[in-house]
Enzyme design. Structure first.
Site, mmCIF file in Angstrom:
data_model
loop_
_atom_site.group_PDB
_atom_site.id
_atom_site.type_symbol
_atom_site.label_atom_id
_atom_site.label_comp_id
_atom_site.label_asym_id
_atom_site.label_seq_id
_atom_site.Cartn_x
_atom_site.Cartn_y
_atom_site.Cartn_z
ATOM 1 N N HIS A 188 -5.242 25.195 -2.890
ATOM 2 C CA HIS A 188 -5.270 25.541 -4.132
ATOM 3 C C HIS A 188 -4.060 25.435 -5.023
ATOM 4 O O HIS A 188 -2.971 26.093 -4.583
ATOM 5 C CB HIS A 188 -6.146 26.943 -4.626
ATOM 6 C CG HIS A 188 -6.490 27.029 -6.036
ATOM 7 N ND1 HIS A 188 -7.615 26.464 -6.549
ATOM 8 C CD2 HIS A 188 -5.842 27.217 -7.033
ATOM 9 C CE1 HIS A 188 -7.857 26.798 -7.782
ATOM 10 N NE2 HIS A 188 -6.609 27.289 -8.325
ATOM 11 N N ASP A 194 -15.434 34.954 -13.412
ATOM 12 C CA ASP A 194 -14.328 34.104 -13.950
ATOM 13 C C ASP A 194 -14.662 32.900 -14.968
ATOM 14 O O ASP A 194 -13.730 32.846 -15.869
ATOM 15 C CB ASP A 194 -13.849 33.565 -12.652
ATOM 16 C CG ASP A 194 -12.525 32.617 -12.792
ATOM 17 O OD1 ASP A 194 -11.656 32.839 -13.531
ATOM 18 O OD2 ASP A 194 -12.586 31.475 -12.891
ATOM 19 N N ARG A 220 -10.263 33.836 -22.410
ATOM 20 C CA ARG A 220 -8.485 33.810 -22.212
ATOM 21 C C ARG A 220 -8.104 32.711 -22.871
ATOM 22 O O ARG A 220 -7.153 32.866 -23.380
ATOM 23 C CB ARG A 220 -8.273 33.859 -20.569
ATOM 24 C CG ARG A 220 -8.653 35.346 -20.014
ATOM 25 C CD ARG A 220 -8.383 35.099 -18.678
ATOM 26 N NE ARG A 220 -7.117 34.816 -18.271
ATOM 27 C CZ ARG A 220 -6.595 34.033 -17.180
ATOM 28 N NH1 ARG A 220 -7.815 33.581 -16.138
ATOM 29 N NH2 ARG A 220 -5.516 33.742 -16.830
ATOM 30 N N LYS A 222 -12.619 32.945 -6.993
ATOM 31 C CA LYS A 222 -12.985 31.664 -6.599
ATOM 32 C C LYS A 222 -12.738 31.305 -5.152
ATOM 33 O O LYS A 222 -13.605 31.058 -4.456
ATOM 34 C CB LYS A 222 -12.572 30.312 -7.486
ATOM 35 C CG LYS A 222 -13.084 30.790 -9.044
ATOM 36 C CD LYS A 222 -12.536 29.541 -10.023
ATOM 37 C CE LYS A 222 -11.168 29.899 -10.228
ATOM 38 N NZ LYS A 222 -10.946 29.514 -11.386
HETATM 39 N N1 URA Z 1 -6.260 28.435 -12.763
HETATM 40 C C1 URA Z 1 -7.312 29.286 -12.672
HETATM 41 O O1 URA Z 1 -8.322 28.831 -11.762
HETATM 42 N N2 URA Z 1 -7.266 30.290 -13.353
HETATM 43 C C2 URA Z 1 -6.186 30.636 -14.292
HETATM 44 O O2 URA Z 1 -6.058 31.938 -14.769
HETATM 45 C C3 URA Z 1 -5.315 29.864 -14.289
HETATM 46 C C4 URA Z 1 -4.902 28.670 -13.501
#
Ligand code: URA
Length: 443
Positions: free
Chosen positions: A82, A161, A168, A187
């Protein structure tokens, strides 16, 4: 327990326990806590921070808010990678086939681009026919048969999320270490891999602008992953300029093909080799990174990694003739060359040649977005063919009549906006500039 009291506790610098964090996450996910209270809570977290235990509890509550993928039917040790997000970052398209061609199963769920950063799923959709949504059964079968599948996140993977990130994003609470760590790791944990390699970006195009903050983010994510029983390592890599030579969706697919054919740009290949080497080690396929590097070079040089990319794209319905002949990708209506003169003029200095010394990489990402290659809101439609091709990197000398980059657009107005943004993103110096290393640290 009530939401008002928990917001006030965090606002006043208090430490929330597991039950309190779960109450907030579950309540918001189910729609019982309204956006305005969650926004206030997130802002309180933004300013007061969370300790390690709170961050872990937040991650677990988010990971448990939806389905957890069961990858136990996939043979072998599954490794995920990731990136925390950057400009021109197409490493998944390169590292995935490299690993699969070496026998490491890669079952990857990827995101779309948002703001100035790009997303793997948008890039793959640039290949005609490519399906980014397939059933869980087909996904698992493909990883067993081909060794690699990359799909978009399913709606019920860490839904907390998804909802929290959307809030956010519009309340200026993205760039907080605990919130980013919990968002990414929730995730990754729900996606089920046995081991995780994180590419934590640092610099002007990254969420974390300083090496110190990037290190803290890497530490937080590794701690959460390892505590949850997933071997997790992180590499901190440079995002002070775009990674590689291309920014834009199909342009990045074309660049990934070049990399897998052995013609990759040096900095991009250095990051890919480092990520792939770490993945080979955590998968158990290589005893050390030193043993992994020649394996990576061999699979590229023998053509196996590129063959694996074609096999993976074909398995997901993509037209592989576009990979064999990248000239087939749709061309944009307009192209504009940016010369050294344009950049030198924007810097207001009187010289015939100069050195690229600094880059506000977020501005390069924004230039690509303005061309139509990115989205400001999650529902915006993007133009997959537009973008930027770079001929120079930080530290390079530029001459007035030399091409530094080309912008590709389908709309002339967007082209001029992006042009103005791009030329102001670079600072040049008369004296030689050093450039930046591309790998800073492994955590
Ligand atoms: N990528 C994500 O999945 N979440 C974040 O908060 C920042 C970058």
């Amino acid at each position: 327990m009530n939401t008002y009291d928990l917001i006030m506790k965090k606002r006043n610098g208090g430490i929330l326990d597991k039950d309190e964090i779960t109450y907030i996450v579950d309540g918001f996910t189910k729609g019982e806590i309204p956006d305005y209270q969650m926004a206030a809570f997130l802002m309180a977290v933004y300013f007061r921070g969370m300790n390690d235990e709170e961050t872990t509890n937040l991650t677990m509550a988010m990971a448990d808010s939806g389905d957890r993928l069961d990858l136990s039917l996939i043979n072998g040790r599954k490794v995920d990678k990731h990136s925390t997000g950057g400009v021109g970052d197409k490493t998944s398209l390169i590292v995935g086939p490299i690993l699969a061609s070496l026998g490491v199963p890669v079952a990857k769920m990827s995101g779309r681009g948002l703001g100035h950063t790009g997303g793997t799923i948008d890039k793959l959709e640039g290949i005609p026919g490519f399906l980014t949504s397939i059933s869980e059964e087909a996904f698992i079968k493909q990883v067993n048969d081909v060794g690699l599948a990359i799909v978009g996140q399913t709606a019920n993977l860490a839904p907390a999320d998804k909802k929290i990130y959307a809030l956010r994003d519009v309340t200026a609470t993205v760039d907080n270490i605990s919130l980013i760590a919990a968002s990414i790791m929730s995730k990754k944990l729900a996606a089920g891999a046995d081991a995780i390699v994180l590419d934590v970006k640092t610099g002007t195009g990254a969420f974390m602008k300083t090496l110190e903050d990037s290190k803290k983010l890497a530490d937080a994510m590794c701690r959460i992953g390892n505590m949850a029983g997933r071997e997790t390592v992180a590499v901190i890599t440079d995002m002070n300029e775009p990674l590689g030579n291309c920014v834009g969706n199909t342009l990045e697919v074309i660049e990934a093909v070049e990399c897998l054919k052995g013609n990759g740009e040096a900095r991009l290949m250095e990051v890919c080799r480092e990520l792939a080497a770490n993945m080979l080690v955590v998968s158990g396929k290589a005893d050390s990174k030193d043993k992994a590097y020649p394996m990576i070079d061999d699979t590229i040089n023998s053509g196996k990694a590129f063959d694996k990319m074609k096999e993976f794209v074909a398995a997901q319905g993509g037209d592989v003739s576009y990979l064999d002949n990248t000239d087939l990708f749709e061309k944009t209506k307009y192209e504009k060359i940016i010369t050294g003169k344009d950049i030198i003029k924007a810097n207001d200095i009187d010289v015939n040649e100069a050195y690229l010394n600094e880059c506000d990489n977020q501005e390069i990402g924004m230039a690509s977005l303005l061309l139509g290659g990115g989205r400001r809101t999650k529902d915006e439609i993007i133009d997959l063919s537009v973008g930027i091709r770079l001929f120079k990197h930080l530290g390079d000398r530029i001459e007035k009549d030399e091409a530094v980059a080309i912008l590709y657009a389908n709309d002339e107005n967007k082209m001029s906006e992006a042009f103005n943004r791009f030329i102001k993103a670079y600072k040049v110096t008369k004296d030689k500039a050093a450039g930046n290393p591309v790998i800073y640290k492994s955590v």
